[in-house]
Design an enzyme around this catalytic site. Structure first.
Site, PDB file in Angstrom:
ATOM      1  N   LYS A 116      41.351  40.858  42.962  1.00  0.00           N
ATOM      2  CA  LYS A 116      42.138  40.264  44.042  1.00  0.00           C
ATOM      3  C   LYS A 116      41.405  40.295  45.382  1.00  0.00           C
ATOM      4  O   LYS A 116      41.612  39.428  46.229  1.00  0.00           O
ATOM      5  CB  LYS A 116      43.495  40.949  44.146  1.00  0.00           C
ATOM      6  CG  LYS A 116      44.435  40.539  43.024  1.00  0.00           C
ATOM      7  CD  LYS A 116      45.856  40.978  43.267  1.00  0.00           C
ATOM      8  CE  LYS A 116      46.817  40.258  42.342  1.00  0.00           C
ATOM      9  NZ  LYS A 116      46.781  40.771  40.956  1.00  0.00           N
TER      10      LYS A 116
ATOM     11  N   GLU B 106      52.947  36.811  49.675  1.00  0.00           N
ATOM     12  CA  GLU B 106      53.997  37.175  48.727  1.00  0.00           C
ATOM     13  C   GLU B 106      53.439  38.246  47.808  1.00  0.00           C
ATOM     14  O   GLU B 106      52.235  38.328  47.597  1.00  0.00           O
ATOM     15  CB  GLU B 106      54.384  35.949  47.892  1.00  0.00           C
ATOM     16  CG  GLU B 106      53.477  35.668  46.671  1.00  0.00           C
ATOM     17  CD  GLU B 106      52.038  35.263  47.022  1.00  0.00           C
ATOM     18  OE1 GLU B 106      51.805  34.850  48.177  1.00  0.00           O
ATOM     19  OE2 GLU B 106      51.156  35.355  46.146  1.00  0.00           O
TER      20      GLU B 106
ATOM     21  N   SER C  42      39.977  42.496  34.629  1.00  0.00           N
ATOM     22  CA  SER C  42      40.356  42.101  35.990  1.00  0.00           C
ATOM     23  C   SER C  42      40.719  43.270  36.892  1.00  0.00           C
ATOM     24  O   SER C  42      40.655  43.144  38.112  1.00  0.00           O
ATOM     25  CB  SER C  42      41.513  41.104  35.938  1.00  0.00           C
ATOM     26  OG  SER C  42      42.596  41.632  35.200  1.00  0.00           O
TER      27      SER C  42
HETATM   28  C1  LIG Z   1      47.357  40.275  39.791  1.00  0.00           C
HETATM   29  C2  LIG Z   1      46.545  40.631  38.626  1.00  0.00           C
HETATM   30  C3  LIG Z   1      46.398  39.744  37.548  1.00  0.00           C
HETATM   31  C4  LIG Z   1      47.115  38.430  37.447  1.00  0.00           C
HETATM   32  O1  LIG Z   1      46.723  37.491  38.392  1.00  0.00           O
HETATM   33  P1  LIG Z   1      45.815  36.222  38.024  1.00  0.00           P
HETATM   34  O2  LIG Z   1      45.996  35.352  39.196  1.00  0.00           O
HETATM   35  O3  LIG Z   1      46.351  35.633  36.770  1.00  0.00           O
HETATM   36  O4  LIG Z   1      44.423  36.716  37.866  1.00  0.00           O
HETATM   37  C5  LIG Z   1      45.558  40.118  36.510  1.00  0.00           C
HETATM   38  N1  LIG Z   1      44.930  41.306  36.503  1.00  0.00           N
HETATM   39  C6  LIG Z   1      45.052  42.184  37.520  1.00  0.00           C
HETATM   40  C7  LIG Z   1      44.331  43.476  37.443  1.00  0.00           C
HETATM   41  C8  LIG Z   1      45.863  41.885  38.611  1.00  0.00           C
HETATM   42  O5  LIG Z   1      45.982  42.767  39.603  1.00  0.00           O
END
Ligand SMILES: *Cc1c(COP(=O)(O)O)cnc(C)c1O
Length: 391
Positions: free
Chosen positions: A88, A110, A370
């Site tokens: 993020k 948001e 992620s």
């Molecule tokens: C917020 C988040 C997501 C989901 O958001 P995307 O926009 O689909 O990437 C996925 N993995 C993590 C670790 C997050 O914090």
């Protein structure tokens, strides 16, 4: 994955479905982003912040023990190692720099689970911007610690009492704030959704994930690309950034959603939050609540570019159940010493299920990790203590 068609169209999806009052704000942002993105000085500054503050480039880790366990060659793109614990930061740092470039001094955002709110508050603190985060009242109760984190970082959290008191209501409030304050405020949207230019802009800000991974994979694989590239999909920003790096290769692209919120598979075309996309809705078009163990994937739609990639078949979208996700979480912990966030554990769960079925043994698979799982450890403990099933 290049420019969208005029008006921000990805095939039949995307666009800019906003009230008249928001059109100038969207157009100002589109122009500012196009200008910044074409400016080598902006790119250099963004790159420097992501390197010196964010910890980029993140490594691609070859997982030997997990590979042996699963029967495929497993590579992880390590966004869990970015400052603040997920991909993020790539997006919010870009948008914060853009805010400053536009001569604005305030961010609104948001947040659902709180992760994007925390990331935005982080970038606001770094660049000395004011920050207001809208969060459904129900979510503020479920994610108290993230509310406190945002406050520690200097942000104001405004609970939203409208509607279902969750993420989709928070988006509406943030849009409303933006209309009223657009002369000094930027809306720092958290994923590849919303009206044009957000889906395109956020994908471009996240493509660093895919661009880095492609080079790193080629170095590891003697110039070859992975056979399969997998990422989890909430709104779809980490997946879009990952796919952008591999769209012109032979790699199969797979997005994995939570079974309880799988808009790519179970969604119906419709308009929400300024975009036309696939949305979870009932027969009369009421938006349904997405629900899974991973609050970060609980968005009732997906970004419009994903809807278009699904329609063209360039990417496929699959589901993972809560139970499979808990298994994958523990598998990565035990075989590699990495606690994944529950969101990317969906991507791991899919590959764990598919080897020997949809994915031949011996394939090379890149998964975007992620985020890190520290935020989810207490929840995983409770779920396991309650006998695995979240229900
Ligand atoms: C917020 C988040 C997501 C989901 O958001 P995307 O926009 O689909 O990437 C996925 N993995 C993590 C670790 C997050 O914090």
């Amino acid at each position: 994955m290049g420019l969208p068609a005029p008006g921000g169209r990805f095939g039949e999806y995307g666009g800019r479905f906003v009230p008249e009052s928001l059109v100038p704000a969207c157009m100002e942002l589109e122009e500012a982003f196009d200008d910044a993105w074409a400016d080598p000085a902006f790119r250099a500054e963004l790159g420097a912040v992501l390197r010196d503050y964010g910890g980029r480039p993140t490594p691609v880790t070859e997982c030997l023990r997990l590979s042996e366990e699963l029967g495929v060659r497993m590579l992880l793109k390590r966004e869990d190692l970015v400052h603040a614990g997920s991909h993020k930061l790539n997006n919010v740092v870009g948008q914060a720099l853009l805010t400053r470039r536009m001569g604005k001094r305030r961010l609104v955002a948001e947040t659902g689970a709180g992760q994007h709110g925390v990331a935005t508050a982080t970038a606001a603190a770094l660049f000395g911007l004011e920050c207001t985060v809208y969060m459904g009242e129900l979510d503020t109760e479920r994610q108290e610690l993230n509310v406190f984190r945002m406050e520690l970082l200097g942000a104001e959290v405004r609970p939203v009492r409208a509607g279902s008191r969750t993420l989709k209501d928070a988006v509406n409030e943030a849009l409303r704030d933006w209309v009223a304050t657009v002369d000094h405020t930027h809306y720092c949207l958290g994923s590849v959704m919303g009206p044009h230019p957000f889906p395109y802009m956020v994908r471009e800000l996240q493509r660093v994930v895919g661009d880095e991974a492609r080079e790193q994979c080629r170095a590891l694989l003697d110039g070859a690309d992975p056979d399969v590239v997998v990422a989890c999909v909430g709104g779809g920003s980490n997946a879009a950034g990952t796919f952008a790096g591999f769209a012109d290769t032979q790699a199969r692209l797979v997005g994995v959603e939570a079974a309880g919120g799988a808009a790519a598979t179970d969604g119906i075309p419709g308009v929400l939050h300024g975009m036309r996309s696939l949305l979870l809705q009932d027969e009369v078009g009421q938006i349904l609540e997405a629900e899974s163990i991973s609050a970060g994937l609980d968005y009732p739609g997906i970004g419009p570019e994903h809807a278009s990639l699904a329609a063209s078949g360039r990417a496929r979208y699959e589901k993972a159940t809560d139970e499979e996700v808990l298994d994958a979480f523990q598998l990565l912990a035990r075989t590699e010493g990495i606690l994944p966030a529950l969101e990317p554990a969906h991507a791991l769960a899919w590959i764990a299920r598919e080897v020997g079925r949809g994915v031949p043994r011996g394939s090379t698979v890149l998964v975007t990790l992620s985020g890190r799982g520290d935020k989810d450890v207490a929840q995983v403990r409770e779920l396991l203590a309650a006998g695995r099933g979240p229900r």
